[in-house]
Design a protein around this motif. Structure first.
Motif, mmCIF file in Angstrom:
data_model
loop_
_atom_site.group_PDB
_atom_site.id
_atom_site.type_symbol
_atom_site.label_atom_id
_atom_site.label_comp_id
_atom_site.label_asym_id
_atom_site.label_seq_id
_atom_site.Cartn_x
_atom_site.Cartn_y
_atom_site.Cartn_z
ATOM 1 N N TYR A 69 0.831 -1.198 0.000
ATOM 2 C CA TYR A 69 0.000 0.000 0.000
ATOM 3 C C TYR A 69 0.872 1.258 0.000
ATOM 4 C CZ TYR A 69 -3.570 3.357 1.270
ATOM 5 O OH TYR A 69 -4.404 4.446 1.280
ATOM 6 N N LEU A 70 1.935 1.263 0.796
ATOM 7 C CA LEU A 70 2.846 2.407 0.827
ATOM 8 C C LEU A 70 3.493 2.641 -0.524
ATOM 9 C CD1 LEU A 70 4.906 2.173 4.147
ATOM 10 C CD2 LEU A 70 2.903 3.551 3.650
ATOM 11 N N ASN A 71 3.821 1.567 -1.215
ATOM 12 C CA ASN A 71 4.527 1.672 -2.486
ATOM 13 C C ASN A 71 3.599 1.840 -3.681
ATOM 14 O OD1 ASN A 71 7.368 1.432 -1.753
ATOM 15 N ND2 ASN A 71 6.784 -0.568 -0.980
ATOM 16 N N LYS A 72 2.293 1.932 -3.454
ATOM 17 C CA LYS A 72 1.339 2.012 -4.574
ATOM 18 C C LYS A 72 1.567 3.236 -5.446
ATOM 19 C CE LYS A 72 -2.618 4.237 -2.232
ATOM 20 N NZ LYS A 72 -1.883 5.345 -1.772
ATOM 21 N N SER A 73 2.022 4.326 -4.857
ATOM 22 C CA SER A 73 2.231 5.527 -5.649
ATOM 23 C C SER A 73 3.401 5.371 -6.618
ATOM 24 C CB SER A 73 2.471 6.730 -4.739
ATOM 25 O OG SER A 73 3.613 6.519 -3.939
ATOM 26 N N ARG A 74 4.357 4.513 -6.263
ATOM 27 C CA ARG A 74 5.506 4.314 -7.144
ATOM 28 C C ARG A 74 5.196 3.363 -8.296
ATOM 29 N NH1 ARG A 74 10.709 3.101 -3.640
ATOM 30 N NH2 ARG A 74 9.506 1.222 -3.409
ATOM 31 N N ASN A 75 4.440 2.300 -8.021
ATOM 32 C CA ASN A 75 4.212 1.322 -9.090
ATOM 33 C C ASN A 75 2.796 1.375 -9.656
ATOM 34 O OD1 ASN A 75 2.608 -0.050 -7.233
ATOM 35 N ND2 ASN A 75 4.194 -1.515 -6.696
ATOM 36 N N ALA A 77 0.020 0.222 -8.718
ATOM 37 C CA ALA A 77 -0.889 -0.889 -8.426
ATOM 38 C C ALA A 77 -1.350 -0.805 -6.974
ATOM 39 C CB ALA A 77 -0.190 -2.224 -8.677
ATOM 40 N N GLN A 78 -2.645 -0.670 -6.787
ATOM 41 C CA GLN A 78 -3.205 -0.624 -5.429
ATOM 42 C C GLN A 78 -3.497 -2.051 -4.973
ATOM 43 O OE1 GLN A 78 -5.065 2.537 -4.139
ATOM 44 N NE2 GLN A 78 -6.019 1.621 -2.385
ATOM 45 N N PRO A 79 -2.986 -2.446 -3.794
ATOM 46 C CA PRO A 79 -3.275 -3.801 -3.312
ATOM 47 C C PRO A 79 -4.755 -3.928 -2.947
ATOM 48 C CG PRO A 79 -2.135 -2.555 -1.632
ATOM 49 C CD PRO A 79 -2.169 -1.692 -2.856
#
Length: 88
Positions: A69-75, A77-79
């Motif tokens: 969830y934290l990394n969603k802005s980088r890749n 893809a929303q979990p």
């Protein structure tokens, strides 16, 4: 970052006693501090994080979801949040 130096990588050791699993997660300090305010008191103001050891005792699958969830802005893809993700 705006200071020209790379974001420091923080290693978080997750201990899941129920599953008998330990797993390390890596996260940039800026991302960690902006989304997980709990760590602010331990990480803010310190110039070197080499001596800091972060261990979290929780369900490893839930923590893994939080990191996605934290990394969603980088890749982009929303979990997906599902019952099996939040109930251990």
């Amino acid at each position: 970052s705006s200071s020209g130096k790379e974001d420091e990588i923080i290693v978080i050791h997750v201990c899941d006693e129920n599953r008998k699993v330990n797993k390390d997660f890596k996260c940039g300090k800026t991302l960690l501090l902006s989304h997980m305010k709990y760590f602010e008191k331990f990480l803010s103001g310190n110039s070197s994080f080499e001596d800091i050891d972060i261990s979290v005792h929780c369900d490893v699958q839930i923590f893994e979801w939080l990191m996605q969830y934290l990394n969603k802005s980088r890749n982009g893809a929303q979990p997906v949040l599902e019952v099996n993700n939040v109930i251990s």
